[in-house]
Motif scaffolding. Structure first.
Motif, mmCIF file in Angstrom:
data_model
loop_
_atom_site.group_PDB
_atom_site.id
_atom_site.type_symbol
_atom_site.label_atom_id
_atom_site.label_comp_id
_atom_site.label_asym_id
_atom_site.label_seq_id
_atom_site.Cartn_x
_atom_site.Cartn_y
_atom_site.Cartn_z
ATOM 1 N N ASN A 276 9.856 18.450 -20.287
ATOM 2 C CA ASN A 276 11.309 18.353 -20.123
ATOM 3 C C ASN A 276 11.670 17.861 -18.731
ATOM 4 O OD1 ASN A 276 11.861 19.356 -22.750
ATOM 5 N ND2 ASN A 276 11.538 21.448 -22.035
ATOM 6 N N ALA A 277 10.958 18.336 -17.726
ATOM 7 C CA ALA A 277 11.187 17.869 -16.357
ATOM 8 C C ALA A 277 10.802 16.398 -16.233
ATOM 9 C CB ALA A 277 10.386 18.718 -15.375
ATOM 10 N N PHE A 278 9.686 16.023 -16.860
ATOM 11 C CA PHE A 278 9.198 14.644 -16.773
ATOM 12 C C PHE A 278 10.157 13.667 -17.448
ATOM 13 C CE2 PHE A 278 6.414 11.112 -18.140
ATOM 14 C CZ PHE A 278 5.912 10.740 -16.903
ATOM 15 N N ASN A 279 10.834 14.134 -18.494
ATOM 16 C CA ASN A 279 11.784 13.277 -19.198
ATOM 17 C C ASN A 279 13.029 12.990 -18.369
ATOM 18 O OD1 ASN A 279 10.223 13.044 -21.515
ATOM 19 N ND2 ASN A 279 11.145 14.822 -22.506
ATOM 20 N N ILE B 79 -6.395 19.044 -11.652
ATOM 21 C CA ILE B 79 -5.538 19.548 -12.738
ATOM 22 C C ILE B 79 -4.067 19.354 -12.374
ATOM 23 C CG2 ILE B 79 -4.911 21.552 -14.150
ATOM 24 C CD1 ILE B 79 -7.609 22.830 -13.253
ATOM 25 N N TYR B 80 -3.322 18.754 -13.292
ATOM 26 C CA TYR B 80 -1.871 18.697 -13.187
ATOM 27 C C TYR B 80 -1.304 19.202 -14.511
ATOM 28 C CZ TYR B 80 -2.730 15.349 -9.367
ATOM 29 O OH TYR B 80 -3.162 14.733 -8.216
ATOM 30 N N ASN C 133 -0.355 20.711 -27.132
ATOM 31 C CA ASN C 133 -0.340 20.214 -25.769
ATOM 32 C C ASN C 133 -0.854 18.784 -25.755
ATOM 33 O OD1 ASN C 133 0.336 22.751 -24.265
ATOM 34 N ND2 ASN C 133 -1.547 23.444 -25.253
ATOM 35 N N LEU C 134 -0.486 18.032 -24.743
ATOM 36 C CA LEU C 134 -1.005 16.684 -24.560
ATOM 37 C C LEU C 134 -1.913 16.694 -23.337
ATOM 38 C CD1 LEU C 134 -1.287 13.635 -24.831
ATOM 39 C CD2 LEU C 134 0.942 13.390 -23.698
ATOM 40 N N VAL C 135 -3.196 16.452 -23.563
ATOM 41 C CA VAL C 135 -4.176 16.384 -22.481
ATOM 42 C C VAL C 135 -4.509 14.906 -22.255
ATOM 43 C CG1 VAL C 135 -6.450 17.078 -21.680
ATOM 44 C CG2 VAL C 135 -5.124 18.613 -23.149
ATOM 45 N N ILE C 136 -4.216 14.415 -21.066
ATOM 46 C CA ILE C 136 -4.452 13.004 -20.740
ATOM 47 C C ILE C 136 -5.616 12.904 -19.754
ATOM 48 C CG2 ILE C 136 -3.474 10.874 -19.820
ATOM 49 C CD1 ILE C 136 -0.691 11.971 -20.465
ATOM 50 N N ILE C 137 -6.598 12.090 -20.108
ATOM 51 C CA ILE C 137 -7.720 11.798 -19.218
ATOM 52 C C ILE C 137 -7.645 10.304 -18.897
ATOM 53 C CG2 ILE C 137 -10.226 11.817 -18.923
ATOM 54 C CD1 ILE C 137 -10.341 14.057 -21.031
ATOM 55 N N HIS D 194 3.192 13.336 -32.965
ATOM 56 C CA HIS D 194 3.258 14.800 -32.995
ATOM 57 C C HIS D 194 4.561 15.390 -32.455
ATOM 58 C CE1 HIS D 194 -1.032 14.577 -33.853
ATOM 59 N NE2 HIS D 194 -1.211 13.871 -32.751
ATOM 60 N N GLY D 195 5.438 14.563 -31.905
ATOM 61 C CA GLY D 195 6.641 15.088 -31.278
ATOM 62 C C GLY D 195 6.391 15.506 -29.840
ATOM 63 N N GLN D 196 7.375 16.140 -29.248
ATOM 64 C CA GLN D 196 7.290 16.553 -27.850
ATOM 65 C C GLN D 196 6.202 17.613 -27.656
ATOM 66 O OE1 GLN D 196 8.769 15.482 -25.102
ATOM 67 N NE2 GLN D 196 9.853 17.077 -23.990
ATOM 68 N N PRO D 197 5.273 17.412 -26.717
ATOM 69 C CA PRO D 197 4.244 18.433 -26.468
ATOM 70 C C PRO D 197 4.814 19.619 -25.708
ATOM 71 C CG PRO D 197 4.030 16.656 -24.890
ATOM 72 C CD PRO D 197 5.112 16.235 -25.852
ATOM 73 N N ASP D 198 4.125 20.746 -25.796
ATOM 74 C CA ASP D 198 4.537 21.926 -25.028
ATOM 75 C C ASP D 198 4.272 21.726 -23.539
ATOM 76 O OD1 ASP D 198 5.299 23.405 -27.323
ATOM 77 O OD2 ASP D 198 3.195 23.855 -27.706
ATOM 78 N N LYS D 199 3.136 21.116 -23.223
ATOM 79 C CA LYS D 199 2.741 20.849 -21.837
ATOM 80 C C LYS D 199 2.004 19.514 -21.788
ATOM 81 C CE LYS D 199 0.421 24.778 -21.638
ATOM 82 N NZ LYS D 199 0.993 25.497 -22.788
#
Length: 232
Positions: A183-186, A177-178, A2-6, A95-100
């Motif tokens: 895939n939707a974001f792309n 939290i978001y 997953n990609l967690v962005i802060i 890392h490639g495309q994250p799951d979330k």
């Protein structure tokens, strides 16, 4: 992964330097990093900042920041979407495309790991996004008014209800939290998302710091929670 962005830019007007301002003995951003680390590996967590001092504070916790955000993405006109896209591009190169994609704003110190975990459990890959909310007190069916062309106040949303209990519940994004479907974001902007569901949080856990009044209230909440913890 997953990609967690802060997201944590250096400039802030309501509370200067709030992301690293000390709240109950530690920098504000520490609360969000600690919550994220209970659920994710450090490789999945990226603090996006343009500020060297914020970078030093974060790295003092042992969480490395791989890049500094470009200045144009730290201005008042830069959007969260721009920041997500910039961070996602870096993550995909490693890392490639994250799951979330999980966006956690550091201004929500009362959002805990348990909230993030519960939100993830409610997330479905068919969704464009799951977003944390609280029930709003400023209900447009009951208390909100708009000015019409003649300058008269009219209800924001028409309703014949005479009691607050009788109007529909309305949900306010609390910023904590978001969870975004990559895939939707792309394929479209967040504003175009249609399949969005809520993750409900209580008023206290939803508290977001934007102004000095918010900050003072957070200090009071921390003090109350500390006293309750000692007494239990």
């Amino acid at each position: 992964m997953n990609l967690v962005i802060i997201p944590a830019r250096g400039s802030s007007k309501g509370v200067p330097r709030k992301n690293i301002k000390s709240l109950n003995g530690k920098p504000l951003i520490h609360y969000t990093i600690e919550a994220a680390r209970k659920l994710f590996m450090d490789d999945e967590i990226i603090v996006s900042t343009d500020d060297l001092e914020i970078k030093e504070v974060v790295e003092s916790m042992g969480l490395m920041i791989p890049f500094l955000r470009p200045k144009e993405l730290a201005s008042d006109t830069a959007s969260s979407e721009d920041v997500i896209l910039h961070t996602l591009d870096y993550f995909k190169s490693k890392h490639g495309q994250p799951d979330k994609i999980i966006l956690l704003q550091p201004t929500s110190p009362f959002r805990k790991a348990k909230h993030i975990k519960e939100a993830i459990e409610q997330y479905d890959e068919e969704l464009d996004m799951l977003v944390s909310v609280k029930e709003t007190k400023a209900n447009p069916y009951y208390v909100l008014r708009e000015e019409n062309k003649k300058g008269y106040l009219i209800k924001s949303k028409e309703s014949k209800a005479t009691r607050r209990q009788d109007v529909p519940k309305v949900w306010e994004l609390n910023g904590a939290i978001y969870i975004i479907n990559p895939n939707a974001f792309n394929n479209k902007s967040i504003g175009e998302f249609k399949k969005v569901k809520k993750f409900v949080m209580d008023e206290e856990s939803s508290h977001d710091i934007d102004t000095m009044i918010d900050w003072k209230f957070a200090e009071m909440l921390m003090s109350i929670q500390k006293d309750e913890s000692i007494g239990s």
